[in-house]
Design a protein around this motif. Structure first.
Motif, PDB file in Angstrom:
ATOM      1  N   LEU A 178       0.859  -1.177   0.000  1.00 17.57           N
ATOM      2  CA  LEU A 178       0.000   0.000   0.000  1.00 17.57           C
ATOM      3  C   LEU A 178       0.899   1.231   0.000  1.00 17.57           C
ATOM      4  O   LEU A 178       1.718   1.404   0.897  1.00 17.57           O
ATOM      5  N   GLU A 179       0.764   2.065  -1.020  1.00 13.73           N
ATOM      6  CA  GLU A 179       1.560   3.285  -1.085  1.00 13.73           C
ATOM      7  C   GLU A 179       0.775   4.440  -0.471  1.00 13.73           C
ATOM      8  O   GLU A 179      -0.426   4.594  -0.716  1.00 13.73           O
ATOM      9  N   THR A 180       1.494   5.246   0.308  1.00 10.16           N
ATOM     10  CA  THR A 180       0.824   6.299   1.065  1.00 10.16           C
ATOM     11  C   THR A 180       1.783   7.454   1.307  1.00 10.16           C
ATOM     12  O   THR A 180       3.009   7.266   1.310  1.00 10.16           O
ATOM     13  N   ASP A 181       1.221   8.641   1.495  1.00 10.56           N
ATOM     14  CA  ASP A 181       2.066   9.804   1.764  1.00 10.56           C
ATOM     15  C   ASP A 181       2.676   9.739   3.158  1.00 10.56           C
ATOM     16  O   ASP A 181       3.860  10.027   3.346  1.00 10.56           O
ATOM     17  N   ILE A 182       1.862   9.413   4.144  1.00 13.36           N
ATOM     18  CA  ILE A 182       2.346   9.354   5.523  1.00 13.36           C
ATOM     19  C   ILE A 182       1.823   8.097   6.202  1.00 13.36           C
ATOM     20  O   ILE A 182       0.811   7.516   5.783  1.00 13.36           O
ATOM     21  N   VAL A 183       2.526   7.690   7.261  1.00 12.92           N
ATOM     22  CA  VAL A 183       2.126   6.549   8.093  1.00 12.92           C
ATOM     23  C   VAL A 183       2.069   7.023   9.538  1.00 12.92           C
ATOM     24  O   VAL A 183       2.957   7.749  10.000  1.00 12.92           O
ATOM     25  N   ILE A 184       1.029   6.604  10.245  1.00 15.37           N
ATOM     26  CA  ILE A 184       0.887   6.965  11.653  1.00 15.37           C
ATOM     27  C   ILE A 184       0.699   5.687  12.466  1.00 15.37           C
ATOM     28  O   ILE A 184      -0.222   4.910  12.215  1.00 15.37           O
ATOM     29  N   LEU A 185       1.590   5.479  13.423  1.00 11.76           N
ATOM     30  CA  LEU A 185       1.555   4.291  14.262  1.00 11.76           C
ATOM     31  C   LEU A 185       0.673   4.541  15.476  1.00 11.76           C
ATOM     32  O   LEU A 185       0.975   5.395  16.310  1.00 11.76           O
ATOM     33  N   CYS A 186      -0.414   3.775  15.576  1.00 10.35           N
ATOM     34  CA  CYS A 186      -1.338   3.866  16.712  1.00 10.35           C
ATOM     35  C   CYS A 186      -1.624   2.470  17.248  1.00 10.35           C
ATOM     36  O   CYS A 186      -2.727   2.183  17.732  1.00 10.35           O
ATOM     37  N   SER A 187      -0.641   1.591  17.150  1.00  6.19           N
ATOM     38  CA  SER A 187      -0.836   0.177  17.483  1.00  6.19           C
ATOM     39  C   SER A 187      -0.223  -0.202  18.819  1.00  6.19           C
ATOM     40  O   SER A 187       0.202  -1.343  19.022  1.00  6.19           O
ATOM     41  N   ALA A 188      -0.146   0.764  19.736  1.00  4.69           N
ATOM     42  CA  ALA A 188       0.238   0.512  21.134  1.00  4.69           C
ATOM     43  C   ALA A 188       1.569  -0.224  21.231  1.00  4.69           C
ATOM     44  O   ALA A 188       2.523   0.106  20.533  1.00  4.69           O
ATOM     45  N   TRP A 189       1.614  -1.251  22.099  1.00  6.88           N
ATOM     46  CA  TRP A 189       2.891  -1.876  22.468  1.00  6.88           C
ATOM     47  C   TRP A 189       3.549  -2.617  21.316  1.00  6.88           C
ATOM     48  O   TRP A 189       4.756  -2.864  21.346  1.00  6.88           O
ATOM     49  N   GLU A 190       2.799  -2.957  20.273  1.00  9.41           N
ATOM     50  CA  GLU A 190       3.381  -3.680  19.140  1.00  9.41           C
ATOM     51  C   GLU A 190       4.011  -2.755  18.105  1.00  9.41           C
ATOM     52  O   GLU A 190       4.520  -3.217  17.092  1.00  9.41           O
ATOM     53  N   SER A 191       3.998  -1.469  18.358  1.00  7.71           N
ATOM     54  CA  SER A 191       4.512  -0.522  17.367  1.00  7.71           C
ATOM     55  C   SER A 191       6.026  -0.517  17.261  1.00  7.71           C
ATOM     56  O   SER A 191       6.576   0.098  16.349  1.00  7.71           O
ATOM     57  N   ASP A 192       6.718  -1.172  18.174  1.00  9.91           N
ATOM     58  CA  ASP A 192       8.185  -1.187  18.110  1.00  9.91           C
ATOM     59  C   ASP A 192       8.725  -2.370  17.311  1.00  9.91           C
ATOM     60  O   ASP A 192       9.914  -2.667  17.350  1.00  9.91           O
ATOM     61  N   ARG A 193       7.869  -3.041  16.560  1.00  4.10           N
ATOM     62  CA  ARG A 193       8.328  -4.216  15.805  1.00  4.10           C
ATOM     63  C   ARG A 193       8.967  -3.864  14.468  1.00  4.10           C
ATOM     64  O   ARG A 193       9.525  -4.733  13.795  1.00  4.10           O
ATOM     65  N   PHE A 194       8.899  -2.593  14.074  1.00  5.33           N
ATOM     66  CA  PHE A 194       9.444  -2.185  12.781  1.00  5.33           C
ATOM     67  C   PHE A 194      10.894  -1.750  12.925  1.00  5.33           C
ATOM     68  O   PHE A 194      11.337  -1.327  14.003  1.00  5.33           O
ATOM     69  N   THR A 195      11.629  -1.832  11.837  1.00  2.74           N
ATOM     70  CA  THR A 195      13.034  -1.417  11.843  1.00  2.74           C
ATOM     71  C   THR A 195      13.183   0.020  12.325  1.00  2.74           C
ATOM     72  O   THR A 195      14.116   0.347  13.068  1.00  2.74           O
TER      73      THR A 195
END
Length: 707
Positions: free
Chosen positions: A486-503
């Motif tokens: 999915l291509e998007t201009d911006i990304v917003i993380l609102c997934s609580a404690w699991e949000s640190d799983r990304f590089t």
């Protein structure tokens, strides 16, 4: 040289007024009137509205289809007359438009609500807006408080010295009302420090107007990048002046963070997709210059994701919300009833100032957003003390907020009457009349119901890839396992404690906290028969080590367990007993619940998320490895004079770590985040924004030698 700028949190002293024979309020501090005795409203219209060309500018703005924000700033709020007159003019042209008016103002000596009401009764034609102002007026006047006046009008009121207040704000102003008491009466306000901030917050199309033509004001304007003209003053005043900024036309710089009270590493880059600044005085076509819609992808469909999505959608963004669960509000936001809760500390701190601002904003938000629905019940909250230590703390908190009506100290007997319970305490309690409860799950559904929002459940984001002009979000469907991009201009993380799983987010210090809430259906006669007595129903929210809320549709909700570093969402019978025991500790009336079998209680477990400093994470996510390299000298010298802004993942934002106070903090944090994205003035001071910045973990780790 400090990591965080921390101004005083002292509550402002209210204005000391006398009322003359005409009913005009006069300041004893400055020996001056608040408005003209021969027509204060006419003076406002002549000086500030007419000579900032607001009628013409609002008319031009009404021709724009794309939502825009117009910003007015004022140097002395006083009775609010200038603000209310501006609201009236705005609504005469733009009340049904998608555009927004943001009005910034400062006040060193705020009026009490009673004095404010008395002063404004002189202007019955402004009742529509003055009633909204009085309803939203903060009970605790400190720092920056954001007031919701209507769907299209927002007042940001900063209490304190004008120069200090504006130095702590971000944004760009379209029109200045240089008001306040006359330079001869209040020379401290008309200072070079103030005009430095006025210059910083202005752009090339910024105008100003002021009632005074004093030489000192002319010199200050000339020395800080403004040109001026004389005009006929109002009434007996011979002259006034008005004019415009001589700032350059490089509109790209308007997104840059330029704030005197922030460190260089907290300065974030501008978004290239911000709307252009239109010259409303031009005869050129005002059609938007970009053709493709702006797109945002939000990860998480809980309260943080739903609030953020709705605010962006209302600003004409196309928003996709990804939720890995089966439904909206699958996590902690799916609880049956949530409490609008605040627990002020005795000591002044950045945490206390943030939570106070968030609470006062949240009360307005729920009143306005969910008016006419069953999603918000402002029933009040009673916080009880169960031992002497608790009682001492509550007494000190009450003393801190005395005479504000923010909370009230009540006797045990009064607490019993308010709650409708026989409470297990011999100590005084605190009553928070503005608090109440929210239906979180239904609130999420309500917020996400917008034509610009698409919700995709059972969709887990597995990877984020930064592109030159945006982001690619790799999504895996839970049922099929199929991957899609999915291509998007911006990304917003609102997934609580699991949000640190990304590089990009592994450095964020997020801690899961499992909590299980319980429910008892009082409509089930067989359950009640098992109790062998009636079950009490509270009239207010009651909090101590546990909480219980008034019944909703005949169901009693209470809880909750608190299991640090536990991310299990399994339903546990032992937690039913824990919650029941905690509830009985609040009131003997609930002892009857012990006679009901465990399996007669229902409930749900979910996982909340906190940070190590108990503050949310809000803003653009920093590039942790790059900043470690960039600011490595901080390991040896925290005062190392860096000049270059920090590295950030442009277009990647976070709205996380709200813990058990999410219903309190999420409305304000979501408003701040959308203002960041839209290049609007931020409804939170820079000092507190720095305390929420994702980069704080990187910087503090370097300074403390832990990274």
């Amino acid at each position: 040289s400090r990591l965080f700028y921390q101004p005083s949190c002292t509550f402002m002293k209210h204005a000391d007024l006398i009322w003359d024979e005409t009913g005009t309020p006069c300041s004893t501090q400055f020996d001056d009137v608040y408005f003209s005795k021969v027509g204060g409203l006419d003076e406002t219209r002549h000086v500030f509205l007419q000579h900032n060309q607001l009628t013409e500018r609002f008319q031009a703005l009404s021709n724009l289809r794309e939502p825009q924000t117009f910003v007015v700033a004022e140097t002395g709020f006083g009775t609010g007359l200038n603000f209310l007159a501006c609201c009236q003019l705005w609504d005469s042209y733009l009340s049904d438009s998608p555009h927004k008016l943001i009005f910034l103002s400062t006040e060193m000596y705020p009026l009490t609500p009673e004095d404010l009401n008395k002063a404004l009764t002189v202007w019955p034609e402004l009742d529509t807006w003055s009633s909204s102002l009085l309803k939203a007026y903060p009970k605790v006047c400190t720092g920056l408080q954001t007031l919701i006046i209507s769907e299209g009008i927002q007042l940001m009121l900063a209490f304190g010295d004008a120069a200090d207040s504006f130095s702590n704000l971000q944004g760009k102003v379209d029109a200045w009302f240089l008001d306040g008491f006359a330079p001869s009466k209040n020379p401290e306000m008309w200072s070079p420090a103030l005009f430095q901030q006025i210059q910083r917050l202005s752009h090339s199309k910024t105008t100003f107007a002021t009632f005074t033509a004093a030489r000192v004001v002319k010199d200050l304007l000339t020395n800080h990048g403004f040109e001026f003209k004389k005009a006929k003053g109002f009434g007996r005043k011979r002259d006034m002046i008005h004019g415009w900024s001589k700032a350059d036309d490089d509109f790209s710089r308007l997104s840059a963070v330029e704030c005197a009270n922030t460190q260089v590493w907290f300065q974030t880059p501008p978004l290239a997709i911000n709307r252009p600044v239109y010259d409303l005085d031009s005869t050129e076509d005002l059609t938007p210059t970009h053709s493709k819609p702006k797109t945002a992808t939000i990860i998480g469909a809980g309260l943080a994701g739903a609030h953020t999505a709705r605010l962006l959608a209302e600003r004409d963004w196309q928003v996709t919300v990804l939720e890995q669960g089966e439904t909206v509000a699958f996590g902690a936001s799916g609880n049956y009833q949530g409490v609008l809760y605040t627990k002020p500390s005795v000591q002044e701190s950045k945490e206390d100032r943030f939570y106070l601002a968030a609470f006062q904003y949240a009360v307005q938000h729920y009143q306005w957003r969910f008016a006419g629905t069953d999603l918000w019940k402002q029933v009040g909250l009673v916080q009880i003390a169960q031992n002497e230590k608790d009682a001492t703390k509550l007494a000190r908190v009450n003393e801190k907020y005395q005479d504000t009506q923010f909370n009230t100290r009540i006797s045990p007997e009064e607490a019993n009457t308010l709650t409708g319970l026989t409470l297990n305490t011999e100590f005084d309690a605190l009553h928070y009349p503005d608090s109440g409860w929210v239906n979180p799950a239904q609130a999420c559904h309500n917020l996400l119901n917008h034509p610009n929002i698409t919700v995709r459940c059972q969709s887990r984001c597995s990877e984020l890839t930064e592109r030159p002009e945006g982001w690619t979000v790799t999504v895996q469907h839970s049922d099929t396992g199929i991957l899609s991009d999915l291509e998007t201009d911006i990304v917003i993380l609102c997934s609580a404690w699991e949000s640190d799983r990304f590089t990009q987010t592994q450095h964020l210090l997020l801690t899961p906290i499992r909590g299980q809430v319980s429910q008892l259906n009082l409509n089930d006669t067989s359950i009640i028969a098992g109790a062998q007595t009636s079950i009490p129903t509270p009239k207010t929210v009651v909090c101590s080590d546990a909480y219980v809320t008034p019944t909703d549709q005949g169901k009693l909700n209470f809880g909750a367990t608190f299991d640090l570093k536990d991310n299990g969402m399994d339903y546990r019978m032992e937690d039913v007993r824990k919650n029941r025991t905690k509830l009985a500790s609040i009131s003997e009336d609930f002892k009857a619940l012990e006679k009901i079998e465990d399996d007669q209680f229902s409930g749900r477990a979910s996982v909340r998320c906190i940070t190590n400093d108990r503050l949310p994470i809000l803003g653009m996510v920093n590039n942790h490895p790059a900043m470690l390299e960039q600011y490595q000298q901080l390991r040896k010298d925290r005062k190392w004079p860096y000049q270059t802004p920090g590295h950030y993942h442009k277009g990647l934002f976070a709205n996380l770590g709200h813990g058990s106070k999410g219903l309190t903090t999420i409305p304000l944090c979501s408003a701040v985040l959308c203002a960041m994205i839209e290049n609007e003035p931020l409804p939170l001071g820079q000092d507190l924004l720095d305390s929420l910045n994702p980069a704080r973990f990187t910087i503090s780790g370097l300074i403390k030698g832990k990274l």
